[in-house]
Design an enzyme around this catalytic site. Structure first.
Site: not given
Length: 347
Positions: A149-151
């Protein structure tokens, strides 16, 4: 050797970014692109910037269409990747850019996602500190990889060095992120309309409800934490792509600013794509757009007794597609940097 590639979910943002990078990769050849409701249409009708792939037509996202390739990248909504991946040949390298295979805990999956749990795959953040090594050790030779997940990757990369070095407390971690709406995909929702976003900053998933929280905790445990607690608040801001993550944690007694800077620099020494900035400087999202680069600044708030990290990355590139391709390079024994750029686009 050239590896044949299929990309599922090719009409979306993550799929488009995968294809943009793959189009210039020296070892990969994109042969098949798939979609759901857009099947039957030319790829360039949905990704008009991908001129070198204008010969491709979107086909249905079926196991039959995806099978027979050396590498399959899945850029599908959660729940869809797991269904398809379970039926793909074992010898195929499958990289899931969705959430279906990131979490090692079925309980965490049930609490934050729900639905069928598809198990966990090798986690695709090569630079993440894990014990005495890095996550890339788990990627060599892998046939199933879960892109991050990017975050989650932003917060994890920012704080893992402090956990691994024993300099910060694992409780009372706080992260606030400014994020571009492209991370939510192309689906038409009111909160992502330009009229809602332009001129405004919009928090969402407030109060410990964001699905990337258990992924961050899992990553910090890999770095050495026992039971980390994370308060995580994302805020949509009017930029199409990019993440600026400000993550803080309590320092252990007696830890100095020099120790902190040295620990972070040591953690990422020699890394091409994760770079720690000199003390006193901070990154901007503009500096990493279009690049597989994460830039980290670290400082000590003496009065508060906290370390403050600021990390910038492009959510579509380093946060998703770049991490997926970098991990695939490692799995296949290729140059880890193949097809990837460290240079951003400016202005």
């Amino acid at each position: 050797m050239t590896f044949s590639v299929a990309v599922a979910g090719a009409s979306g943002y993550a799929g488009g970014e995968l294809l943009r990078i793959l189009a210039g990769h020296p070892d990969f050849e994109v042969r098949t692109v798939t979609a759901h409701q857009n099947a039957g249409q030319p790829l360039v009708s949905h990704q008009p910037h991908l001129r070198s792939l204008s010969h491709l037509t979107l086909v249905e996202s079926t196991v039959e269409n995806l099978s027979g390739h050396d590498v399959v990248f899945l850029a599908l909504p959660h729940g869809k990747s797991g269904e398809i991946a379970a039926l793909l040949p074992e010898e195929t390298l499958v990289v899931d850019c969705g959430a279906d295979h990131r979490l090692e805990s079925p309980e965490s999956w049930a609490a934050f996602y729900g639905g069928e749990y598809f198990g966990s795959w090798a986690y695709g953040v090569p630079e993440l500190p894990v014990g005495d090594g890095k996550q890339r050790d788990a990627l060599a030779g892998a046939k199933r990889i879960a892109a991050p997940g990017c975050n989650a990757s932003a917060v994890s990369l920012a704080l893992a060095p402090g956990i691994a070095a024993g300099l910060i407390e694992e409780e009372d971690i706080v992260a606030v992120l400014a994020v571009g709406p492209s991370g939510a995909g192309k689906s038409l929702k009111t909160m992502y309309l330009a009229s809602e976003i332009l001129g405004s900053a919009n928090p969402y998933a407030v109060g410990g409800t964001h699905r990337h929280i258990p992924e961050i905790q899992q990553n910090l445990r890999k770095a050495g934490a026992a039971n980390p607690t994370v308060s995580f608040t994302p805020v949509l801001v009017p930029m199409s792509r990019g993440i600026l993550a400000t993550s803080t944690a309590r320092l252990k007694p007696g830890v100095t600013a020099d120790q902190v800077q040295s620990a972070w620099e040591s953690a990422y020494a020699g890394e091409t794509f994760v770079q720690v900035l000199p003390a006193g400087t901070v990154p901007r999202t503009a500096d990493v757009l279009g690049a597989n680069t994460a830039l980290i600044a670290v400082a000590v708030d003496e009065a508060a007794g906290r370390v403050v990290t600021v990390l910038a990355l492009d959510n579509l590139y380093k946060g998703t597609a770049g991490a997926a391709i970098q991990s695939a390079n490692i799995a296949l024994g290729l140059d880890e940097t193949a097809g990837l750029t460290v240079n951003g686009v400016a202005p």
